[in-house]
Motif scaffolding. Structure first.
Motif, PDB file in Angstrom:
ATOM      1  N   SER A 223     -37.521 -34.962  89.343  1.00  0.00           N
ATOM      2  CA  SER A 223     -38.940 -35.275  89.098  1.00  0.00           C
ATOM      3  C   SER A 223     -39.838 -34.420  89.983  1.00  0.00           C
ATOM      4  CB  SER A 223     -39.281 -36.723  89.413  1.00  0.00           C
ATOM      5  OG  SER A 223     -38.375 -37.560  88.860  1.00  0.00           O
ATOM      6  N   LEU A 224     -39.453 -34.288  91.260  1.00  0.00           N
ATOM      7  CA  LEU A 224     -40.282 -33.490  92.174  1.00  0.00           C
ATOM      8  C   LEU A 224     -40.358 -32.037  91.703  1.00  0.00           C
ATOM      9  CD1 LEU A 224     -39.130 -34.848  95.664  1.00  0.00           C
ATOM     10  CD2 LEU A 224     -41.418 -35.047  94.649  1.00  0.00           C
ATOM     11  N   LEU A 226     -39.996 -30.960  88.586  1.00  0.00           N
ATOM     12  CA  LEU A 226     -40.805 -30.902  87.357  1.00  0.00           C
ATOM     13  C   LEU A 226     -42.305 -30.966  87.681  1.00  0.00           C
ATOM     14  CD1 LEU A 226     -38.659 -33.101  84.941  1.00  0.00           C
ATOM     15  CD2 LEU A 226     -38.933 -30.620  84.894  1.00  0.00           C
ATOM     16  N   GLU A 227     -42.665 -31.877  88.616  1.00  0.00           N
ATOM     17  CA  GLU A 227     -44.087 -32.006  89.012  1.00  0.00           C
ATOM     18  C   GLU A 227     -44.645 -30.689  89.558  1.00  0.00           C
ATOM     19  OE1 GLU A 227     -44.447 -35.037  92.067  1.00  0.00           O
ATOM     20  OE2 GLU A 227     -43.545 -36.501  90.687  1.00  0.00           O
ATOM     21  N   ASN A 228     -43.757 -29.905  90.158  1.00  0.00           N
ATOM     22  CA  ASN A 228     -44.226 -28.691  90.836  1.00  0.00           C
ATOM     23  C   ASN A 228     -43.901 -27.395  90.092  1.00  0.00           C
ATOM     24  OD1 ASN A 228     -45.457 -29.587  93.511  1.00  0.00           O
ATOM     25  ND2 ASN A 228     -43.573 -30.772  93.416  1.00  0.00           N
ATOM     26  N   GLN A 230     -45.282 -25.265  87.642  1.00  0.00           N
ATOM     27  CA  GLN A 230     -46.504 -24.944  86.859  1.00  0.00           C
ATOM     28  C   GLN A 230     -46.704 -23.441  86.888  1.00  0.00           C
ATOM     29  OE1 GLN A 230     -48.182 -26.963  89.891  1.00  0.00           O
ATOM     30  NE2 GLN A 230     -48.226 -28.989  88.957  1.00  0.00           N
ATOM     31  N   LYS A 244     -43.822 -32.541 100.504  1.00  0.00           N
ATOM     32  CA  LYS A 244     -43.846 -33.883  99.908  1.00  0.00           C
ATOM     33  C   LYS A 244     -42.891 -34.826 100.643  1.00  0.00           C
ATOM     34  CE  LYS A 244     -44.584 -36.870  96.544  1.00  0.00           C
ATOM     35  NZ  LYS A 244     -45.856 -37.430  96.166  1.00  0.00           N
ATOM     36  N   ARG A 286     -42.880 -26.298  83.586  1.00  0.00           N
ATOM     37  CA  ARG A 286     -42.422 -27.529  82.937  1.00  0.00           C
ATOM     38  C   ARG A 286     -42.698 -27.431  81.448  1.00  0.00           C
ATOM     39  NH1 ARG A 286     -43.797 -33.525  85.080  1.00  0.00           N
ATOM     40  NH2 ARG A 286     -42.335 -34.604  83.736  1.00  0.00           N
TER      41      ARG A 286
END
Ligand SMILES: [Zn+2]
Length: 287
Positions: A223-224, A226-228, A230, A244, A286
């Protein structure tokens, strides 16, 4: 400290790690040997009998560093899986794998580079005659193995304790997909007691709880990432995750985490969750 689980199988607690062994009467078979020759010497003192054979679960320095001590003292034979063997015979390959190329500076860290040892491919026939079964538990390293004797298993670094996950926050993995498959392999095993190197001897129920904890950990890291992702580089993603999780790494920890994040990105590309964009360099997005 030595503790017998049954009349032949024992654990050796060296402080930071726990290893397993098989007592053959006049000599012992040792599964992993600690981070360096001083740990080898410590284990030798505890055992008080010759080590005829060493079986290494994988090629990381903290599991093979004592090999050279036992080879000098007892001319011990050392077995490893072919997928790990080159790393044991030429230990500069491990830091080079992390870096993606030779880097003299990294070689000075004993957590990354042990002394070379003379290793042979595992002879399954010899081990099977002694009642020792080999388990494929790869993922943390390319060809990590576990060993099973009756209802006791040695899992090496195929599984980690909750304390270790809390301490390091990002577990070193080479191949996330294979690590998860190995968790399922352990889940399906028929055993009563298991030894994990970092660390302890646990009943099956506890191991099943740890499998869940390890699965949750990989889900969190995914998840971390995917969140990052970009249009960011692997370095940018790594640094965002370090921030984080409030990790202040030294160089070794940084290289281990960067390499692990790259492994996750490869996995997430395979599952279709991120795409690699090559635009004057590698960037991750992502989907
Ligand atoms: Zn390891």
């Amino acid at each position: 400290m030595i503790q017998y689980i049954n009349e032949k199988v024992f654990t050796i607690d060296t402080g930071p790690n726990m290893f397993m062994g098989f007592d053959e009467g006049n000599s012992v078979i040792l599964f992993d040997t600690g981070i360096d020759e001083s740990v080898g010497r410590k284990i030798d003192k505890i055992l008080g009998k010759p080590v005829s054979l060493i079986v290494n679960s994988h090629s990381h320095a903290d599991h093979i560093g004592g090999n050279s001590y036992f080879q000098k003292r007892y001319n011990s034979k050392v077995f490893a899986e072919p997928g790990e063997l080159s790393f044991l015979n030429n230990t500069e390959l491990e830091p080079s794998l992390l870096n993606g190329g030779y880097w003299e500076f990294l070689l000075s860290d004993k957590f990354l580079k042990a002394k070379n040892s003379m290793v042979e491919p595992i002879d399954r026939e010899i081990l099977s005659q002694k009642g020792i079964e080999i388990l494929d538990l790869s993922g943390h390293s390319p060809s990590l193995i576990g060993l099973k004797i009756d209802k006791i298993v040695y899992l090496g670094d195929a599984l980690f304790s909750g304390d270790i996950i809390e301490k390091y926050r990002v577990l070193y993995l080479y191949d996330v997909g294979r690590f998860e498959k190995s968790l399922s392999t352990i889940e399906e095993l028929n055993f009563e007691k298991a030894v994990i190197c970092h660390k302890g001897l646990y009943d099956k129920e506890v191991i099943h709880d740890l499998i869940d904890i390890n699965r949750k950990h990989t889900a969190t890291i995914k998840s971390l990432i995917l969140e990052n992702s970009q249009g960011t580089t692997d370095y940018e993603i790594t640094e965002a995750i370090l921030n984080k999780l409030s990790i202040e790494p030294n160089l070794t920890i940084y290289m281990l985490i960067l390499s692990t994040i790259r492994g996750y990105l490869s996995y997430l590309q395979k599952t279709g969750e991120v795409e690699m964009v090559f635009d004057k360099g590698v960037r991750w997005k992502r989907k």
